[in-house]
Design a protein around this motif. Structure first.
Motif, PDB file in Angstrom:
ATOM      1  N   TRP A  40       0.826  -1.208   0.000  1.00  0.00           N
ATOM      2  CA  TRP A  40       0.000   0.000   0.000  1.00  0.00           C
ATOM      3  C   TRP A  40       0.859   1.256   0.000  1.00  0.00           C
ATOM      4  O   TRP A  40       1.919   1.295   0.616  1.00  0.00           O
ATOM      5  N   ARG A  41       0.369   2.269  -0.645  1.00  0.00           N
ATOM      6  CA  ARG A  41       1.002   3.579  -0.702  1.00  0.00           C
ATOM      7  C   ARG A  41       0.539   4.410   0.497  1.00  0.00           C
ATOM      8  O   ARG A  41      -0.652   4.424   0.818  1.00  0.00           O
ATOM      9  N   PRO A  42       1.456   5.140   1.143  1.00  0.00           N
ATOM     10  CA  PRO A  42       1.006   6.006   2.237  1.00  0.00           C
ATOM     11  C   PRO A  42       0.189   7.186   1.711  1.00  0.00           C
ATOM     12  O   PRO A  42       0.341   7.607   0.565  1.00  0.00           O
ATOM     13  N   LYS A  43      -0.671   7.702   2.564  1.00  0.00           N
ATOM     14  CA  LYS A  43      -1.455   8.873   2.196  1.00  0.00           C
ATOM     15  C   LYS A  43      -0.574  10.111   2.361  1.00  0.00           C
ATOM     16  O   LYS A  43       0.318  10.139   3.184  1.00  0.00           O
ATOM     17  N   ASP A  44      -0.879  11.151   1.574  1.00  0.00           N
ATOM     18  CA  ASP A  44      -0.116  12.399   1.641  1.00  0.00           C
ATOM     19  C   ASP A  44      -0.737  13.417   2.584  1.00  0.00           C
ATOM     20  O   ASP A  44      -0.041  14.253   3.153  1.00  0.00           O
ATOM     21  N   LEU A  45      -2.043  13.380   2.716  1.00  0.00           N
ATOM     22  CA  LEU A  45      -2.770  14.321   3.561  1.00  0.00           C
ATOM     23  C   LEU A  45      -3.591  13.525   4.565  1.00  0.00           C
ATOM     24  O   LEU A  45      -4.202  12.517   4.214  1.00  0.00           O
ATOM     25  N   HIS A  46      -3.623  14.018   5.792  1.00  0.00           N
ATOM     26  CA  HIS A  46      -4.321  13.305   6.861  1.00  0.00           C
ATOM     27  C   HIS A  46      -5.272  14.256   7.576  1.00  0.00           C
ATOM     28  O   HIS A  46      -4.942  15.413   7.835  1.00  0.00           O
ATOM     29  N   PHE A  47      -6.461  13.727   7.915  1.00  0.00           N
ATOM     30  CA  PHE A  47      -7.483  14.488   8.610  1.00  0.00           C
ATOM     31  C   PHE A  47      -7.980  13.660   9.785  1.00  0.00           C
ATOM     32  O   PHE A  47      -8.094  12.440   9.678  1.00  0.00           O
ATOM     33  N   GLY A  48      -8.260  14.333  10.888  1.00  0.00           N
ATOM     34  CA  GLY A  48      -8.673  13.578  12.057  1.00  0.00           C
ATOM     35  C   GLY A  48      -9.651  14.335  12.930  1.00  0.00           C
ATOM     36  O   GLY A  48      -9.894  15.533  12.753  1.00  0.00           O
TER      37      GLY A  48
END
Length: 176
Positions: A40-48
């Motif tokens: 899997w490719r990591p995500k570039d933007l994260h929201f929480g």
């Protein structure tokens, strides 16, 4: 959990850093997809979503811009992935809230559609959130070469009137 308690979780914020262990712990297969053998490719933007006042992370969604071809035509899509809600907070709308918050940002990035990959048992949840199944197999990149995605692929319109074009979907990167 009362409505007042839920409201303290309703603000989706960008995250500078993210580790799934904050929400899901450090088990060997937190998203229960290892059996498929995908990289899997990591995500570039994260929201929480964090609790108040302790700041505990209780929900997450990640985004990445993906190079793809749809029926042979190159374009970009937004990939949504890494959606997680803390076990003790499930069933209170946090998945909807964090996904909606991430998609609000995705609309500013340009592509007309978002996609996600999910286990079949999660497809109904995403359908309730407005996601639709992609027909046919989806090809993704893997270190050994192209592979057929074994998980469900779903799409979401990011802009008013956007209609999925149909045809073969080929992801020109690792899946997210």
């Amino acid at each position: 959990m009362s409505d007042d308690q839920i409201s303290i979780f309703s603000t989706v914020v960008p995250l500078e850093e993210y580790s799934h262990t904050e929400i899901l712990g450090d088990g060997p297969d937190p998203f229960q997809v290892a059996e498929h053998g995908m990289v899997w490719r990591p995500k570039d933007l994260h929201f929480g979503i964090r609790t108040e006042p302790d700041g505990r992370l209780v929900a997450h969604a990640g985004l990445v811009v993906l190079p793809v071809s749809i029926d042979g035509s190159p374009t970009e899509l937004i990939g949504l992935g890494g959606v997680a809600v803390a076990a003790d907070r499930r069933g209170h709308g946090l998945a909807r809230t964090v996904v909606d918050g991430a998609l609000a940002h995705a609309r500013t990035l340009g592509p007309r559609f978002a996609i996600l990959f999910c286990r079949p048992d999660k497809a109904e949840l995403y359908a309730r959130l407005g996601w639709r199944p992609v027909a046919g197999p989806v090809e993704v990149e893997q270190p050994t070469g192209p592979a057929t995605m074994p998980l469900r692929t779903m799409w979401f319109p990011l802009h008013e009137g956007a209609q999925w074009p149909g045809g073969a979907l080929q992801l020109h990167s690792l899946p997210m």
